[in-house]
Design a protein around this motif. Structure first.
Motif, PDB file in Angstrom:
ATOM      1  N   UNK A 179      -2.551  13.889  21.959  1.00  0.00           N
ATOM      2  CA  UNK A 179      -2.114  12.646  22.597  1.00  0.00           C
ATOM      3  C   UNK A 179      -3.076  12.347  23.734  1.00  0.00           C
ATOM      4  N   UNK A 180      -3.109  11.093  24.182  1.00  0.00           N
ATOM      5  CA  UNK A 180      -4.040  10.753  25.256  1.00  0.00           C
ATOM      6  C   UNK A 180      -3.828  11.686  26.455  1.00  0.00           C
ATOM      7  N   UNK A 181      -4.916  12.151  27.031  1.00  0.00           N
ATOM      8  CA  UNK A 181      -4.826  13.000  28.226  1.00  0.00           C
ATOM      9  C   UNK A 181      -5.021  14.478  27.939  1.00  0.00           C
ATOM     10  N   UNK A 182      -4.713  14.945  26.717  1.00  0.00           N
ATOM     11  CA  UNK A 182      -4.957  16.374  26.455  1.00  0.00           C
ATOM     12  C   UNK A 182      -6.455  16.590  26.267  1.00  0.00           C
ATOM     13  N   UNK A 232      -7.326   6.713  24.519  1.00  0.00           N
ATOM     14  CA  UNK A 232      -6.963   5.679  23.534  1.00  0.00           C
ATOM     15  C   UNK A 232      -8.234   5.002  23.030  1.00  0.00           C
ATOM     16  N   UNK A 233      -8.283   4.733  21.726  1.00  0.00           N
ATOM     17  CA  UNK A 233      -9.474   4.115  21.134  1.00  0.00           C
ATOM     18  C   UNK A 233     -10.482   5.122  20.612  1.00  0.00           C
ATOM     19  N   UNK A 258      -4.592   5.396  18.767  1.00  0.00           N
ATOM     20  CA  UNK A 258      -4.352   3.945  18.885  1.00  0.00           C
ATOM     21  C   UNK A 258      -4.481   3.465  20.331  1.00  0.00           C
ATOM     22  N   UNK A 259      -5.148   2.319  20.501  1.00  0.00           N
ATOM     23  CA  UNK A 259      -5.206   1.685  21.815  1.00  0.00           C
ATOM     24  C   UNK A 259      -3.864   1.009  22.081  1.00  0.00           C
ATOM     25  N   UNK A 390      -5.358   9.930  10.416  1.00  0.00           N
ATOM     26  CA  UNK A 390      -4.132  10.326  11.106  1.00  0.00           C
ATOM     27  C   UNK A 390      -4.083   9.519  12.399  1.00  0.00           C
ATOM     28  N   UNK A 391      -3.065   8.707  12.548  1.00  0.00           N
ATOM     29  CA  UNK A 391      -2.967   7.836  13.728  1.00  0.00           C
ATOM     30  C   UNK A 391      -2.166   8.533  14.822  1.00  0.00           C
ATOM     31  N   UNK A 392      -2.751   8.572  16.002  1.00  0.00           N
ATOM     32  CA  UNK A 392      -2.068   9.160  17.169  1.00  0.00           C
ATOM     33  C   UNK A 392      -1.555   7.998  18.020  1.00  0.00           C
TER      34      UNK A 392
END
Lengths: 393, 393
Positions: A179-182, A232-233, A258-259, A390-392
């Motif tokens: 996820x964003x940030x990891x 993201x992105x 995903x953004x 794979x969409x996060x």
């Protein structure tokens, strides 16, 4: 049991490749082993050791005195001779008795897997053969050693399926963790923990297994997972494999983060990913016994370049087995470093990766790595191929 | 840090041995590595890779593109060149620039530790050198590679002391576990558990580390610990080592299991054990820089034969380091299999085992293995020598 199965296979290969005698000659294998030794002996050997398979169907081993019993207990070697002071006399006696027309030795410029004898050991062997006037009978054992590794038995394939199953399950789990940030390091730690929890080994050095690359920037610049955070992105890709018993897997998957407001990846990311998938599918369709590896590489390389991307700076695929990079035949271009590996023909039982790569500018690297096995008539998936990013969220 | 320390040491060794250029030439080191690579690179390399130390003091590495960053990040290699298709051109360009009178390559008939290059890789290198008309400049790098491993730094010795401390502690614990009725396998399991509890590795293959031999009968016949039970009146010996970081120990101890009513070992057992201890002490006293290894072996061998026992069918002692059998110089007889290892002279920083062996008829094998380091003026114990049989009541 594997060693018995492989030594039986070797006897037949001598006839197939018209070789009278095949010698694996090795010492202190814990220090400088021959990758073929695992098919012949139950562990390491200490002193100069010769494992000899001859056209007469008899198998002989000459080893240091303290290694005799372990080799004899295998029940695979018809004669096991021990020595205390040196191997020259018992080896010369055996060769005199066999008087082979050809003596295959494990060396190869083009295939590391078949290049087991060190140069010093080669000199020692040639000295002994020279005294017997047999030095001109030496040939490379590359065809025998390659076939022994590459023509996988059903039992070998079964173990590899198990490694692939674990790899896919871990990919499914890590998809829920990204996820964003990891950071890349945190993602790698998650995978290491899951591999450990399952009691498995890594397919290669732990520091880069998994490799995790998130976002734009060359893979060369951050070879090991680092402090870079998922954003993201980003296109994010991972590459790892596990070891089950003595066999490994090697697979890559691509994720898209995903953004804000996006529900699907942008067009250029989808195009990149779909091009990779199409290249893999096209290459797989072209695979069957008798085709040269370079032809398969050309299919995928052509498709990617035709779609407007730079060509990937490596081979399309390599074999997998006891190592992540295994075997001789390669799905690659005829570059110097690949020697004649891309000219080798596909054979049933060979397990290959298919792993083209391309860069989506400003986003990251798309690269998927599947595993397939060559069959009598074509080629089958061993992995369940990734067909969607794979969409996060 | 070790690699920096060792590459600096290598630069000086080129001058000492009057060599212009030293090349370690390796590929797919996970499959078929060179034991010297650990002193030069932080992990495995994939493609043909050349690590070149030159008399001008500059260090150059030529490696595959994906290995460049990891090598550059070491900060040890002045120039790191990457390639995509093949090493021939960058390597030829470097050699043309250096134009060395001598090119040392890692091969050796007599020393496995210096015999890192495979024969196939040697052929590739000779082809490149042939094109440059430099093929006749190749010499064996054995003196450089041996000195690099054998002249241990204080930091290396410190790690080995730690491994020896653990080994001695585990011997003390297992002495409390051995009793009549337990099997060799159970004793081995006790040691494995203790090694695991301490988070250590084994010095060699786990199946024979420890080796446990109880009672009469040749060691050859039961190479791995088995179902044989400890009985009163047995001489029991064990052989194992642990790995701390990248370095190992290798030690043996002898136990005697008292018979009913005995309070000391019988005379013939005491004589055997005392002969072993005396042989070790005499050998150690003879050790100092400049003495050939065969002279040290002769001291112990002569003492044991003089006391009426059969001579041991192996060398008195080998070096220890990253492997249990390490280095080139050997305290051994001039048997064929030892090549010229016993003719090498002792040097400060070499770590040796001293491990004579003899059989006490009907009782078992007496063999003690101590570890010592050669100093500027003589030799020092690294292990606390066993001077008394460990008596099991």
């Amino acid at each position: 049991m594997l060693i018995k199965e492989k030594v039986e296979q070797a006897k037949k290969l001598l006839a197939e490749f018209d070789v009278d005698c095949w010698i694996t000659f090795v010492r202190e294998s814990a220090i400088n082993g021959d990758p073929t030794l695992v098919y012949l002996a139950p562990g390491h050997v200490t002193w100069h050791s010769a494992f000899v398979v001859a056209r007469d169907g008899r198998t002989r081993a000459i080893v240091g005195r303290y290694d005799v019993q372990a080799i004899a207990d295998l029940g695979v070697w018809d004669d096991v001779t021990g020595f205390v002071t040196g191997i020259r006399e018992p080896l010369a006696a055996l060769l005199r008795e066999l008087d082979p027309r050809t003596i295959a030795v494990n060396y190869s410029e083009s295939s590391e897997i078949a290049d087991g004898i060190t140069h010093g050991m080669y000199l020692t062997l040639m000295r002994i053969l020279g005294e017997l006037s047999m030095a001109d009978r030496v040939v490379s054992a590359e065809p025998i050693v390659s076939a022994l590794r590459e023509r996988k038995t059903a039992a070998e394939i079964d173990v590899m399926r198990e490694a692939i199953r674990h790899t896919q399950e871990i990919y499914a789990l890590v998809g829920g963790f990204i996820r964003p940030g990891v950071t890349e390091s945190e993602i790698a730690a998650f995978v290491h923990a899951e591999i450990a929890r399952r009691g498995l080994g890594h397919a290669w050095e732990e520091a880069t297994c998994p490799a995790v690359f998130t976002g734009p920037g060359g893979a060369e610049a951050h070879y090991a997972p680092g402090a870079r955070q998922v954003e993201r992105g980003h296109v994010l890709n991972m590459d790892f494999g596990v070891k089950v018993g003595a066999y490994v897997s090697d697979m890559q998957r691509t994720f898209y983060v995903l953004a804000e407001g996006e529900t699907a990846a942008p067009a250029e990311v989808r195009k990149g990913f779909d091009t990779i998938v199409a290249a893999i599918e096209a290459a797989k369709r072209a695979m069957r016994p008798g085709v040269e590896g370079r032809a398969i590489d050309a299919v995928a390389r052509g498709l990617i370049v035709g779609a407007g991307y730079e060509e990937y700076p490596h081979a399309l695929g390599h074999q997998v087995g006891r190592f992540a990079h295994d075997g001789t035949a390669l799905l690659g271009p005829t570059w110097e470093k690949y020697a004649d590996k891309p000219l080798k023909k596909l054979q049933p039982g060979m397990v290959f990766t298919l792993e083209p790569r391309l860069t989506v500018a400003g986003r990251g690297i798309c690269t998927v790595e599947e595993m397939v096995v060559v069959t009598e008539t074509g080629c089958e998936w061993l992995s369940d191929p990734q067909r969607e990013l794979v969409l996060i969220r």
